[in-house]
Design an enzyme around this catalytic site. Structure first.
Site, PDB file in Angstrom:
ATOM      1  N   CYS A 111      -8.647  32.923  13.714  1.00 26.38           N
ATOM      2  CA  CYS A 111      -7.798  33.293  14.864  1.00 26.38           C
ATOM      3  C   CYS A 111      -6.306  33.166  14.546  1.00 26.38           C
ATOM      4  O   CYS A 111      -5.467  33.649  15.301  1.00 26.38           O
ATOM      5  CB  CYS A 111      -8.132  32.436  16.076  1.00 26.38           C
ATOM      6  SG  CYS A 111      -9.852  32.525  16.563  1.00 26.38           S
ATOM      7  N   HIS A 113      -2.291  31.948  21.278  1.00 25.65           N
ATOM      8  CA  HIS A 113      -3.626  32.483  21.015  1.00 25.65           C
ATOM      9  C   HIS A 113      -4.442  32.419  22.308  1.00 25.65           C
ATOM     10  O   HIS A 113      -4.457  31.404  22.988  1.00 25.65           O
ATOM     11  CB  HIS A 113      -4.289  31.666  19.907  1.00 25.65           C
ATOM     12  CG  HIS A 113      -5.723  32.024  19.680  1.00 25.65           C
ATOM     13  ND1 HIS A 113      -6.136  33.336  19.601  1.00 25.65           N
ATOM     14  CD2 HIS A 113      -6.830  31.260  19.530  1.00 25.65           C
ATOM     15  CE1 HIS A 113      -7.443  33.358  19.413  1.00 25.65           C
ATOM     16  NE2 HIS A 113      -7.889  32.111  19.371  1.00 25.65           N
ATOM     17  N   ASN A 154     -11.600  35.692  23.856  1.00 30.57           N
ATOM     18  CA  ASN A 154     -10.981  35.361  22.567  1.00 30.57           C
ATOM     19  C   ASN A 154     -11.288  36.469  21.559  1.00 30.57           C
ATOM     20  O   ASN A 154     -12.446  36.663  21.190  1.00 30.57           O
ATOM     21  CB  ASN A 154     -11.545  34.014  22.100  1.00 30.57           C
ATOM     22  CG  ASN A 154     -10.951  33.554  20.779  1.00 30.57           C
ATOM     23  OD1 ASN A 154     -10.261  34.299  20.093  1.00 30.57           O
ATOM     24  ND2 ASN A 154     -11.232  32.311  20.423  1.00 30.57           N
TER      25      ASN A 154
END
Ligand SMILES: CC(C)(COP(=O)(O)OP(=O)(O)OC[C@H]1O[C@@H](n2cnc3c(N)ncnc32)[C@H](O)[C@@H]1OP(=O)(O)O)[C@@H](O)C(=O)NCCC(=O)NCCS
Length: 341
Positions: free
Chosen positions: A128, A268, A298
């Site tokens: 990520c 994020h 996500n």
């Protein structure tokens, strides 16, 4: 230019060019998977998902739609905004944990799809955190005058490695892609500083055991569901908040900036509670925090790239504004960057 903040690169007798983002673009697949639809797949509820994560829905790529397809679409939108042609691209970096295939690099498929014949192409894997890793790597080539135009893309088809029988993880992730064109832009500091961090000692918190050289695909590995991601949620949560806060504080310190000077914080998009905890600890106001996890879940390496594009196209960010990007992911990895937009 007025000295309204410190450019950390100046202390190294900076002789290179600055690196700016001259275009952004994103793409998410059409298919929406709502929490209500997930209730039919696993033992969960819209109420549980919403209160624990803030996620309401996520996008799913079609069966015949791959990471490189989404990456190419996001890239073309970013190129349009930057006003660059495929022939101008010198380098394509694709950050992903869901490449089309283990090899060749997804960046090579993207190169072919957008017709960037001159471009070098490779993938980078920082989970990520991949988009900030990509920006920091890409800007080295601009700064050193090696290349003039670099395409950095975060793209994921996480639905392909999600265990749709595991309610602990399947509610969290989604598919999509975001891209940025990096170039020198006169009279702009652009990417002021970026931090990249890692702690391989905590690799066991979030990983996919199967498919690599340690555990190649076999009937047994498939039966044991080793080709899906696994996560220790609570531990990952704690590490995420801690690492994102310290990375953000470090890049602000380098630039001698107070959080109040930042127009937009783009963290994020993993979990609304992580975003809120990070914002609170940094002393940011809710207006400063950009949040779209509600709609996409996500999307790993694509997350901050999609959010950056939406922040720009929605008019939340204007040229000259200061942005703070913060990432965290498997590895563990983390990063932060300050950008003069
Ligand atoms: C996964 C996460 C949402 C779980 O939230 P949490 O507050 O830690 O969850 P809790 O420990 O309070 O609750 C766990 C319980 O909910 C249950 N549960 C898990 N997923 C569920 C779901 N989708 N629906 C309903 N119940 C669920 C568990 O089985 C467990 O039940 P038990 O206590 O009976 O064993 C949270 O830990 C998280 O977001 N972690 C970080 C994940 C992340 O962002 N990863 C990517 C980083 S890049």
């Amino acid at each position: 230019m007025s000295p309204k903040f410190k450019n950390p690169r100046a202390k190294f007798n900076f002789q290179g060019r600055t690196c700016s983002i001259t275009g952004v673009g994103s793409y998410v697949p059409e298919k929406v998977l709502t929490n209500a639809a997930l209730e039919k797949l696993v033992d969960t509820s819209d109420e549980w998902i919403t209160t624990r994560t803030g996620i309401k829905e996520r996008r799913l790529a079609a069966k015949d739609e791959f990471t490189s397809d989404m990456a190419a679409k996001a890239a073309q939108r970013a190129m349009k905004m930057a006003g660059v042609t495929a022939g101008q691209i010198d380098l394509i970096i694709v950050a992903t944990i869901t490449p089309d295939m283990p090899f060749p690099a997804t960046a090579c498929f993207v190169q072919q799809k957008i017709g960037a014949k001159r471009a070098a192409a490779f993938d980078l894997e920082a989970a990520c955190s991949g988009f900030i890793y990509g920006l920091e790597i890409g800007q080295q080539f601009i700064m050193s005058r090696t290349y003039d135009t670099v395409l950095v893309i975060g793209a994921e088809k996480l639905s392909a490695i999600t265990d749709w029988k595991d309610r602990n993880t399947c509610v969290l992730f989604g598919d999509g892609a975001g891209a940025a064109v990096l170039q020198n832009r006169e009279n702009s500091h652009g990417l002021l500083t970026a931090l990249m961090g890692a702690d391989g000692g905590k690799a066991n918190l979030l990983f996919m055991p199967g498919g690599g050289s340690r555990c190649p695909a076999s009937k047994d590995s498939v039966d044991a569901r080793l080709h899906f991601l696994r996560m220790s949620g609570k531990e990952t949560f704690k590490n995420a908040v801690q690492a994102m806060c310290s990375a953000a504080q470090e890049v602000l310190r380098r630039c001698e900036l107070d959080i109040t000077r930042i127009k937009c914080v783009i963290p994020h998009q993993a979990n609304r509670r992580i975003i809120d905890a990070v914002g609170e600890r940094l002393g940011a106001t809710p207006e400063q925090m950009f949040i779209n996890v509600t709609r996409y879940g996500n999307t790993s390496a694509a997350s901050v790239a999609i959010a950056l594009d939406e922040a720009v196209t929605s008019g939340k960010i204007q040229r000259g504004d200061l942005l703070l990007l913060i990432v965290f992911g498997a590895g563990l990895t983390w990063g932060a960057a300050v950008i003069e937009w």
